[in-house]
Design a protein around this motif. Sequence first.
Motif, PDB file in Angstrom:
ATOM      1  N   GLU A 141      12.230   4.715  -8.656  1.00 39.58           N
ATOM      2  CA  GLU A 141      12.082   6.091  -8.195  1.00 39.58           C
ATOM      3  C   GLU A 141      11.161   6.206  -6.988  1.00 39.58           C
ATOM      4  O   GLU A 141      11.197   7.219  -6.284  1.00 39.58           O
ATOM      5  CB  GLU A 141      11.555   6.971  -9.332  1.00 39.58           C
ATOM      6  N   VAL A 142      10.351   5.190  -6.742  1.00 42.99           N
ATOM      7  CA  VAL A 142       9.457   5.251  -5.590  1.00 42.99           C
ATOM      8  C   VAL A 142       9.938   4.366  -4.441  1.00 42.99           C
ATOM      9  O   VAL A 142       9.292   4.285  -3.413  1.00 42.99           O
ATOM     10  CB  VAL A 142       7.992   4.892  -5.976  1.00 42.99           C
ATOM     11  N   GLU A 143      11.066   3.707  -4.655  1.00 40.54           N
ATOM     12  CA  GLU A 143      11.643   2.927  -3.568  1.00 40.54           C
ATOM     13  C   GLU A 143      12.216   3.884  -2.526  1.00 40.54           C
ATOM     14  O   GLU A 143      12.644   4.989  -2.848  1.00 40.54           O
ATOM     15  CB  GLU A 143      12.738   2.000  -4.088  1.00 40.54           C
ATOM     16  N   THR A 144      12.260   3.435  -1.295  1.00 41.70           N
ATOM     17  CA  THR A 144      12.694   4.305  -0.211  1.00 41.70           C
ATOM     18  C   THR A 144      14.194   4.560  -0.217  1.00 41.70           C
ATOM     19  O   THR A 144      14.627   5.619   0.182  1.00 41.70           O
ATOM     20  CB  THR A 144      12.286   3.707   1.147  1.00 41.70           C
ATOM     21  N   ARG A 145      14.990   3.606  -0.670  1.00 39.42           N
ATOM     22  CA  ARG A 145      16.431   3.816  -0.671  1.00 39.42           C
ATOM     23  C   ARG A 145      17.094   2.940  -1.728  1.00 39.42           C
ATOM     24  O   ARG A 145      16.773   1.778  -1.866  1.00 39.42           O
ATOM     25  CB  ARG A 145      17.030   3.489   0.687  1.00 39.42           C
ATOM     26  N   PRO A 146      18.055   3.488  -2.459  1.00 36.24           N
ATOM     27  CA  PRO A 146      18.812   2.654  -3.385  1.00 36.24           C
ATOM     28  C   PRO A 146      19.884   1.892  -2.614  1.00 36.24           C
ATOM     29  O   PRO A 146      20.374   2.368  -1.587  1.00 36.24           O
ATOM     30  CB  PRO A 146      19.434   3.665  -4.350  1.00 36.24           C
ATOM     31  N   ALA A 147      20.253   0.729  -3.104  1.00 36.87           N
ATOM     32  CA  ALA A 147      21.274  -0.070  -2.439  1.00 36.87           C
ATOM     33  C   ALA A 147      22.109  -0.790  -3.485  1.00 36.87           C
ATOM     34  O   ALA A 147      21.625  -1.107  -4.565  1.00 36.87           O
ATOM     35  CB  ALA A 147      20.621  -1.090  -1.508  1.00 36.87           C
ATOM     36  N   ASP A 148      23.370  -1.036  -3.160  1.00 36.99           N
ATOM     37  CA  ASP A 148      24.226  -1.806  -4.057  1.00 36.99           C
ATOM     38  C   ASP A 148      23.945  -3.298  -3.894  1.00 36.99           C
ATOM     39  O   ASP A 148      23.914  -4.033  -4.865  1.00 36.99           O
ATOM     40  CB  ASP A 148      25.699  -1.527  -3.757  1.00 36.99           C
ATOM     41  N   VAL A 152       9.055  -5.928  -4.932  1.00 34.94           N
ATOM     42  CA  VAL A 152       8.161  -6.788  -5.707  1.00 34.94           C
ATOM     43  C   VAL A 152       6.900  -5.992  -6.010  1.00 34.94           C
ATOM     44  O   VAL A 152       6.317  -5.370  -5.121  1.00 34.94           O
ATOM     45  CB  VAL A 152       7.799  -8.074  -4.929  1.00 34.94           C
ATOM     46  N   TRP A 153       6.512  -6.014  -7.267  1.00 38.03           N
ATOM     47  CA  TRP A 153       5.278  -5.363  -7.694  1.00 38.03           C
ATOM     48  C   TRP A 153       4.420  -6.411  -8.381  1.00 38.03           C
ATOM     49  O   TRP A 153       4.920  -7.224  -9.166  1.00 38.03           O
ATOM     50  CB  TRP A 153       5.575  -4.211  -8.648  1.00 38.03           C
ATOM     51  N   THR A 154       3.123  -6.422  -8.063  1.00 40.69           N
ATOM     52  CA  THR A 154       2.196  -7.376  -8.662  1.00 40.69           C
ATOM     53  C   THR A 154       1.139  -6.637  -9.462  1.00 40.69           C
ATOM     54  O   THR A 154       0.505  -5.705  -8.948  1.00 40.69           O
ATOM     55  CB  THR A 154       1.518  -8.237  -7.574  1.00 40.69           C
ATOM     56  N   ASP A 155       0.967  -7.046 -10.712  1.00 47.64           N
ATOM     57  CA  ASP A 155      -0.056  -6.467 -11.579  1.00 47.64           C
ATOM     58  C   ASP A 155      -1.417  -6.942 -11.072  1.00 47.64           C
ATOM     59  O   ASP A 155      -1.679  -8.145 -11.038  1.00 47.64           O
ATOM     60  CB  ASP A 155       0.182  -6.951 -13.014  1.00 47.64           C
ATOM     61  N   PRO A 156      -2.292  -6.024 -10.661  1.00 50.49           N
ATOM     62  CA  PRO A 156      -3.581  -6.435 -10.101  1.00 50.49           C
ATOM     63  C   PRO A 156      -4.497  -7.098 -11.128  1.00 50.49           C
ATOM     64  O   PRO A 156      -5.405  -7.830 -10.753  1.00 50.49           O
ATOM     65  CB  PRO A 156      -4.191  -5.125  -9.605  1.00 50.49           C
ATOM     66  N   ARG A 170       0.837  -1.190   0.000  1.00 42.59           N
ATOM     67  CA  ARG A 170       0.000   0.000   0.000  1.00 42.59           C
ATOM     68  C   ARG A 170       0.880   1.252   0.000  1.00 42.59           C
ATOM     69  O   ARG A 170       0.609   2.216  -0.704  1.00 42.59           O
ATOM     70  CB  ARG A 170      -0.921  -0.011   1.234  1.00 42.59           C
ATOM     71  N   ASN A 171       1.950   1.224   0.788  1.00 40.61           N
ATOM     72  CA  ASN A 171       2.871   2.341   0.842  1.00 40.61           C
ATOM     73  C   ASN A 171       3.517   2.554  -0.528  1.00 40.61           C
ATOM     74  O   ASN A 171       3.650   3.681  -0.989  1.00 40.61           O
ATOM     75  CB  ASN A 171       3.922   2.097   1.926  1.00 40.61           C
ATOM     76  N   LEU A 172       3.909   1.473  -1.196  1.00 45.38           N
ATOM     77  CA  LEU A 172       4.483   1.562  -2.536  1.00 45.38           C
ATOM     78  C   LEU A 172       3.458   2.139  -3.508  1.00 45.38           C
ATOM     79  O   LEU A 172       3.786   3.007  -4.322  1.00 45.38           O
ATOM     80  CB  LEU A 172       4.952   0.189  -3.021  1.00 45.38           C
ATOM     81  N   ASP A 173       2.201   1.693  -3.427  1.00 44.41           N
ATOM     82  CA  ASP A 173       1.149   2.222  -4.293  1.00 44.41           C
ATOM     83  C   ASP A 173       0.954   3.720  -4.068  1.00 44.41           C
ATOM     84  O   ASP A 173       0.767   4.484  -5.014  1.00 44.41           O
ATOM     85  CB  ASP A 173      -0.179   1.490  -4.058  1.00 44.41           C
ATOM     86  N   ASP A 174       1.007   4.160  -2.814  1.00 47.19           N
ATOM     87  CA  ASP A 174       0.859   5.587  -2.506  1.00 47.19           C
ATOM     88  C   ASP A 174       2.015   6.397  -3.093  1.00 47.19           C
ATOM     89  O   ASP A 174       1.810   7.463  -3.671  1.00 47.19           O
ATOM     90  CB  ASP A 174       0.793   5.818  -0.994  1.00 47.19           C
TER      91      ASP A 174
END
Length: 190
Positions: free
Chosen positions: A74-81, A90-94, A7-11
């Motif tokens: 771009e909507v992730e909270t932090r980039p990481a190596d 993970v994103w799921t197509d509804p 939900r946070n990712l969707d927002d």
Amino acid sequence: MPVADDRNLDDRLAARLAALRQDHGWSLDDLARESGISRATLSRLERGETSPTAALLGRLCTAYGRTMSRLLAEVETRPADRLAAADQPVWTDPETGFRRRGLSPPAAGFQAEMILGELPAGAAIGYDAPPVAGLEHHLWMLEGALELAVEGRAHRLDAGDSLRYRLFGATRFACPGPAAARYVLAICRP
């Protein structure tokens, strides 16, 4: 990812889509013309009232000239190596149940990214055009079968098969079943 994280990712995705439109100086009507998506749907997406499907995200990415992986990064909270499996987005197509795991999300200074795709048996996703012309794809099938059409040319891939191609036109991913199609896709910007 837990439901709260989804939900946070969707927002965050809704807010990013609204910001991209504003960055381009487009009204909802302008974006509707660019993307072929109705003004009402765009408004609901930007307000977070509905989750975008893979097909809708593909059309929006084409309008904005960015890959879906880049948009999601771009909507992730932090980039990481280094990304532990539990931290890979993970994103799921509804609409189709397609799951997209960012194995190496895009980051500044890197031109390639990898995803793990899982398309359920019987599901299909079509994209009218690539988000960036000339994207280079390297696909490696892990499990199941995939019927992939690249600019009208059909390919059948089974476990262990690989295919590389550049994107300039329409693509369609379909899983004939009986099991889900699981594959790794490396995407390189031109």
